[in-house]
Design a protein around this motif. Structure first.
Motif, PDB file in Angstrom:
ATOM      1  N   ARG A   7       0.832  -1.212   0.000  1.00  0.00           N
ATOM      2  CA  ARG A   7       0.000   0.000   0.000  1.00  0.00           C
ATOM      3  C   ARG A   7       0.864   1.259   0.000  1.00  0.00           C
ATOM      4  O   ARG A   7       0.529   2.256  -0.643  1.00  0.00           O
ATOM      5  N   LEU A   8       1.987   1.206   0.705  1.00  0.00           N
ATOM      6  CA  LEU A   8       2.914   2.339   0.685  1.00  0.00           C
ATOM      7  C   LEU A   8       3.452   2.545  -0.732  1.00  0.00           C
ATOM      8  O   LEU A   8       3.569   3.675  -1.209  1.00  0.00           O
ATOM      9  N   ALA A   9       3.780   1.454  -1.414  1.00  0.00           N
ATOM     10  CA  ALA A   9       4.289   1.563  -2.787  1.00  0.00           C
ATOM     11  C   ALA A   9       3.254   2.204  -3.694  1.00  0.00           C
ATOM     12  O   ALA A   9       3.574   3.065  -4.528  1.00  0.00           O
ATOM     13  N   THR A  10       1.990   1.817  -3.545  1.00  0.00           N
ATOM     14  CA  THR A  10       0.930   2.406  -4.365  1.00  0.00           C
ATOM     15  C   THR A  10       0.802   3.905  -4.095  1.00  0.00           C
ATOM     16  O   THR A  10       0.725   4.716  -5.022  1.00  0.00           O
ATOM     17  N   ALA A  11       0.788   4.273  -2.810  1.00  0.00           N
ATOM     18  CA  ALA A  11       0.649   5.692  -2.460  1.00  0.00           C
ATOM     19  C   ALA A  11       1.841   6.492  -2.972  1.00  0.00           C
ATOM     20  O   ALA A  11       1.682   7.600  -3.499  1.00  0.00           O
ATOM     21  N   ALA A  12       3.050   5.950  -2.830  1.00  0.00           N
ATOM     22  CA  ALA A  12       4.241   6.663  -3.292  1.00  0.00           C
ATOM     23  C   ALA A  12       4.233   6.821  -4.806  1.00  0.00           C
ATOM     24  O   ALA A  12       4.652   7.857  -5.337  1.00  0.00           O
ATOM     25  N   THR A  13       3.758   5.803  -5.515  1.00  0.00           N
ATOM     26  CA  THR A  13       3.664   5.903  -6.969  1.00  0.00           C
ATOM     27  C   THR A  13       2.722   7.024  -7.369  1.00  0.00           C
ATOM     28  O   THR A  13       2.995   7.800  -8.283  1.00  0.00           O
ATOM     29  N   GLN A  14       1.605   7.125  -6.683  1.00  0.00           N
ATOM     30  CA  GLN A  14       0.653   8.190  -6.987  1.00  0.00           C
ATOM     31  C   GLN A  14       1.247   9.561  -6.702  1.00  0.00           C
ATOM     32  O   GLN A  14       0.854  10.549  -7.323  1.00  0.00           O
ATOM     33  N   ASP A  15       2.204   9.630  -5.785  1.00  0.00           N
ATOM     34  CA  ASP A  15       2.905  10.888  -5.511  1.00  0.00           C
ATOM     35  C   ASP A  15       4.044  11.143  -6.495  1.00  0.00           C
ATOM     36  O   ASP A  15       4.661  12.199  -6.478  1.00  0.00           O
ATOM     37  N   GLY A  16       4.385  10.161  -7.305  1.00  0.00           N
ATOM     38  CA  GLY A  16       5.529  10.288  -8.198  1.00  0.00           C
ATOM     39  C   GLY A  16       6.844   9.994  -7.514  1.00  0.00           C
ATOM     40  O   GLY A  16       7.911  10.260  -8.074  1.00  0.00           O
ATOM     41  N   ASP A  17       6.816   9.415  -6.317  1.00  0.00           N
ATOM     42  CA  ASP A  17       8.038   9.104  -5.561  1.00  0.00           C
ATOM     43  C   ASP A  17       8.433   7.662  -5.855  1.00  0.00           C
ATOM     44  O   ASP A  17       8.186   6.741  -5.068  1.00  0.00           O
ATOM     45  N   LEU A  18       9.059   7.452  -7.015  1.00  0.00           N
ATOM     46  CA  LEU A  18       9.365   6.095  -7.444  1.00  0.00           C
ATOM     47  C   LEU A  18      10.501   5.467  -6.642  1.00  0.00           C
ATOM     48  O   LEU A  18      10.615   4.242  -6.597  1.00  0.00           O
ATOM     49  N   GLY A  19      11.332   6.274  -6.014  1.00  0.00           N
ATOM     50  CA  GLY A  19      12.368   5.717  -5.148  1.00  0.00           C
ATOM     51  C   GLY A  19      11.747   4.981  -3.973  1.00  0.00           C
ATOM     52  O   GLY A  19      12.119   3.845  -3.657  1.00  0.00           O
ATOM     53  N   THR A  20      10.785   5.627  -3.302  1.00  0.00           N
ATOM     54  CA  THR A  20      10.082   4.980  -2.196  1.00  0.00           C
ATOM     55  C   THR A  20       9.310   3.766  -2.688  1.00  0.00           C
ATOM     56  O   THR A  20       9.279   2.715  -2.028  1.00  0.00           O
ATOM     57  N   THR A  21       8.705   3.880  -3.861  1.00  0.00           N
ATOM     58  CA  THR A  21       7.969   2.750  -4.423  1.00  0.00           C
ATOM     59  C   THR A  21       8.864   1.525  -4.550  1.00  0.00           C
ATOM     60  O   THR A  21       8.502   0.421  -4.123  1.00  0.00           O
ATOM     61  N   ALA A  22      10.048   1.707  -5.141  1.00  0.00           N
ATOM     62  CA  ALA A  22      10.942   0.578  -5.368  1.00  0.00           C
ATOM     63  C   ALA A  22      11.399  -0.050  -4.057  1.00  0.00           C
ATOM     64  O   ALA A  22      11.415  -1.283  -3.906  1.00  0.00           O
ATOM     65  N   VAL A  23      11.782   0.774  -3.097  1.00  0.00           N
ATOM     66  CA  VAL A  23      12.256   0.255  -1.810  1.00  0.00           C
ATOM     67  C   VAL A  23      11.158  -0.532  -1.112  1.00  0.00           C
ATOM     68  O   VAL A  23      11.394  -1.625  -0.575  1.00  0.00           O
ATOM     69  N   ALA A  24       9.942  -0.006  -1.115  1.00  0.00           N
ATOM     70  CA  ALA A  24       8.833  -0.694  -0.454  1.00  0.00           C
ATOM     71  C   ALA A  24       8.528  -2.024  -1.130  1.00  0.00           C
ATOM     72  O   ALA A  24       8.279  -3.039  -0.457  1.00  0.00           O
ATOM     73  N   LEU A  25       8.543  -2.041  -2.459  1.00  0.00           N
ATOM     74  CA  LEU A  25       8.268  -3.279  -3.177  1.00  0.00           C
ATOM     75  C   LEU A  25       9.340  -4.329  -2.927  1.00  0.00           C
ATOM     76  O   LEU A  25       9.038  -5.521  -2.782  1.00  0.00           O
ATOM     77  N   GLU A  26      10.589  -3.909  -2.909  1.00  0.00           N
ATOM     78  CA  GLU A  26      11.674  -4.857  -2.662  1.00  0.00           C
ATOM     79  C   GLU A  26      11.573  -5.461  -1.267  1.00  0.00           C
ATOM     80  O   GLU A  26      11.782  -6.665  -1.077  1.00  0.00           O
ATOM     81  N   GLU A  27      11.238  -4.638  -0.280  1.00  0.00           N
ATOM     82  CA  GLU A  27      11.089  -5.176   1.076  1.00  0.00           C
ATOM     83  C   GLU A  27       9.888  -6.114   1.154  1.00  0.00           C
ATOM     84  O   GLU A  27       9.958  -7.181   1.782  1.00  0.00           O
ATOM     85  N   ALA A  28       8.783  -5.720   0.510  1.00  0.00           N
ATOM     86  CA  ALA A  28       7.607  -6.592   0.509  1.00  0.00           C
ATOM     87  C   ALA A  28       7.925  -7.935  -0.135  1.00  0.00           C
ATOM     88  O   ALA A  28       7.500  -9.001   0.361  1.00  0.00           O
ATOM     89  N   ALA A  29       8.691  -7.912  -1.224  1.00  0.00           N
ATOM     90  CA  ALA A  29       9.066  -9.166  -1.888  1.00  0.00           C
ATOM     91  C   ALA A  29       9.859 -10.066  -0.944  1.00  0.00           C
ATOM     92  O   ALA A  29       9.661 -11.293  -0.914  1.00  0.00           O
ATOM     93  N   GLY A  30      10.766  -9.468  -0.174  1.00  0.00           N
ATOM     94  CA  GLY A  30      11.534 -10.255   0.774  1.00  0.00           C
ATOM     95  C   GLY A  30      10.654 -10.911   1.821  1.00  0.00           C
ATOM     96  O   GLY A  30      10.871 -12.073   2.215  1.00  0.00           O
TER      97      GLY A  30
END
Length: 517
Positions: free
Chosen positions: A214-237
């Motif tokens: 959900r954080l990745a989705t919200a960050a994407t909507q803000d255009g903050d793709l750095g936060t998006t990537a970090v959140a997705l990578e942690e979620a994958a782990g």
């Protein structure tokens, strides 16, 4: 009326085809969809964005333009079991006020200049005054006059225009590239998502992984793709530790796409390979990974590999699966075809995509694909491209966005045909369309193209005038600071191409022009 498109004739010529159709069918007939300029192409490649159309920020014919996330992660294969988890990040979410998912990495950087950067001898002001209802630095009284802003216009709708040229004839230096605004500040939704993640750390892992998504989705909507990537990578782990390969693979896929859009191709490849190594992935995710692999090849400039990769994905999609997915993958293969200068193959794919978009009730995407086909074939057959463009433009545009898209495409076709004067008029029409849509990014794209056409005509004063006007107009739409940040680089590029003497002369000519009262 159905848009007339070129139909094959003996000897490779073309004639207009005006078969009637439904009210929203803007594109080619079935017969024309297989033939462009008399050359059979079959159904194989890229979409309108890659062809340089103002539909998602993709550079015209650019081999490095990342493709739509939708083509890679939006249920490629289309079966219910392949769908992403309900609360996973939406693959084709476009950040508010930023470019569509196929934005180039450069567009994700802060536009403008640093404190010590050179200031062009263009429209600047020591005084502050109100411009269009906003307060900020404005040009002095004898400098830029804004284009008329529609009543009630607000700051930027989602941008729709590409911003680079197509290799058309013009000045020796490439036409200016309109920069994209920096991502906006985090919204309340992103802040709340961060708090939720912090609260769930140390608790149930699955709940934490979903909060990270959900954080990745919200960050994407803000255009903050750095936060998006970090959140997705942690979620994958987390999903990996919970032995949830489908969730892990999907998060890594989106992380790879996000890193590619940020321009970090090394991280994108790393996440792609991690995802590919996961066991038990649904077929749809596997296909999506192959789309992302082709996108990364295209971003690296390997058009041949990308073209083959998109073709392999198309072979995996059977006729019973989602036609919109197929249309978008066709569009991406066309991007690779354009990068490889396979003009007729690219046009054929775009026309096939247009047919699918029309059949699925997507008239805007259908029109963009038809225009993309025209622009692709313009590199080989300008007269055929002009007929296709004229057929699409024979009906009134649906809105300002459509007018801007048609104007930019028509101008580029005219440039490829060597008619810079015609191109200038069409780019000016695109400026007005973008302004009617209150779309500053499309507006800047049209301005950039206009500058290139004016330079091709040797008309330095018009080139300067369009940028001087944009200085205030974009400030009117987005605020004075954003207007300066977006237009100043274009003025600096113009001064670099013209040299100080010609630039100063163009500015003087602009300042001495008759002024309306």
């Amino acid at each position: 009326m159905r848009t007339p498109m070129p139909a094959a004739t003996p000897g490779g010529g073309t004639t207009p085809d005006a078969t009637p159709a439904g009210p929203t069918a803007p594109g080619p007939t079935a017969a024309a969809a297989k033939t462009v300029g008399g050359t059979a192409t079959g159904a194989t490649t890229p979409d309108a964005t890659a062809a340089g159309l103002p539909t998602g920020g993709t550079s015209a014919g650019s081999p490095t333009a990342p493709g739509p996330t939708a083509a890679a992660a939006e249920t490629v294969g289309g079966t219910a079991g392949d769908a992403a988890p309900a609360d996973a990040p939406t693959p084709d979410t476009t950040p508010a006020g930023a470019t569509a998912p196929d934005a180039t990495a450069a567009g994700l950087q802060t536009a403008g200049t640093t404190a010590g950067s050179p200031t062009p001898d263009g429209p600047t002001a020591a005084a502050t005054k109100t411009v269009g209802g906003t307060t900020g630095d404005a040009a002095p009284a004898d400098a830029p006059t804004p284009d008329t802003t529609p009543a009630g216009a607000t700051a930027a709708s989602a941008p729709t225009a590409g911003t680079t040229a197509t290799g058309a004839p013009g000045p020796a230096a490439p036409p200016p590239v309109a920069p994209v605004p920096a991502a906006p500040a985090a919204t309340a939704a992103t802040a709340a998502a961060r708090e939720e993640v912090a609260r769930l750390r140390g608790g149930e892992p699955g709940a934490l992984a979903e909060a990270l998504e959900r954080l990745a989705t919200a960050a994407t909507q803000d255009g903050d793709l750095g936060t998006t990537a970090v959140a997705l990578e942690e979620a994958a782990g987390v999903w990996d530790r919970l032995a949830e390969p489908a969730r892990e693979g999907f998060c890594l896929l989106l992380a790879a796409t996000t890193q590619r859009l940020r321009g970090d191709l090394g991280a994108a490849r790393h996440n792609l390979e991690r995802a590919a190594a996961a066991e038990g992935l649904p077929d749809g995710v596997r296909r999506a990974l192959e789309v992302e692999r082709a996108e990364q090849a295209l971003a690296l400039g390997d058009a041949k590999t990308a073209y083959a990769g998109f073709g392999e994905v198309l072979e995996l999609l059977d006729a019973g699966q989602d036609g919109l997915v197929r249309a978008r993958v066709l569009g991406r293969r066309a991007a690779a075809g354009i990068a490889a200068q396979r003009w007729h193959d690219a046009a054929g794919d775009l026309m096939d995509a247009e047919e699918l978009f029309t059949a699925h009730g997507e008239p805007d995407e259908a029109e963009a694909a038809a225009l993309g086909a025209a622009l692709a074939v313009a590199h080989a057959e300008p007269e055929t491209a002009e007929r296709v463009w004229a057929a699409v433009s024979a009906t009134a545009p649906r809105d300002g966005t459509s007018a801007a898209r048609r104007g930019i495409t028509g101008g580029r076709i005219a440039l490829l045909a060597g008619d810079a004067a015609l191109a200038l008029g069409r780019f000016d029409a695109a400026r007005q369309g973008a302004l009617d849509a209150a779309d500053p990014i499309a507006y800047l794209a049209a301005v950039s193209e206009t500058v290139g056409a004016a330079e091709a005509l040797g008309d330095d004063a018009t080139a300067y005038a369009r940028l001087a006007t944009a200085w205030v107009t974009v400030g009117d739409l987005l605020g004075a600071e954003a207007g300066r940040a977006l237009v100043r680089p274009l003025l600096e590029q113009l001064r670099e191409r013209l040299g100080p003497t010609r630039f100063a002369a163009a500015r003087t000519a602009y300042e001495k022009r008759p002024r309306a009262h």
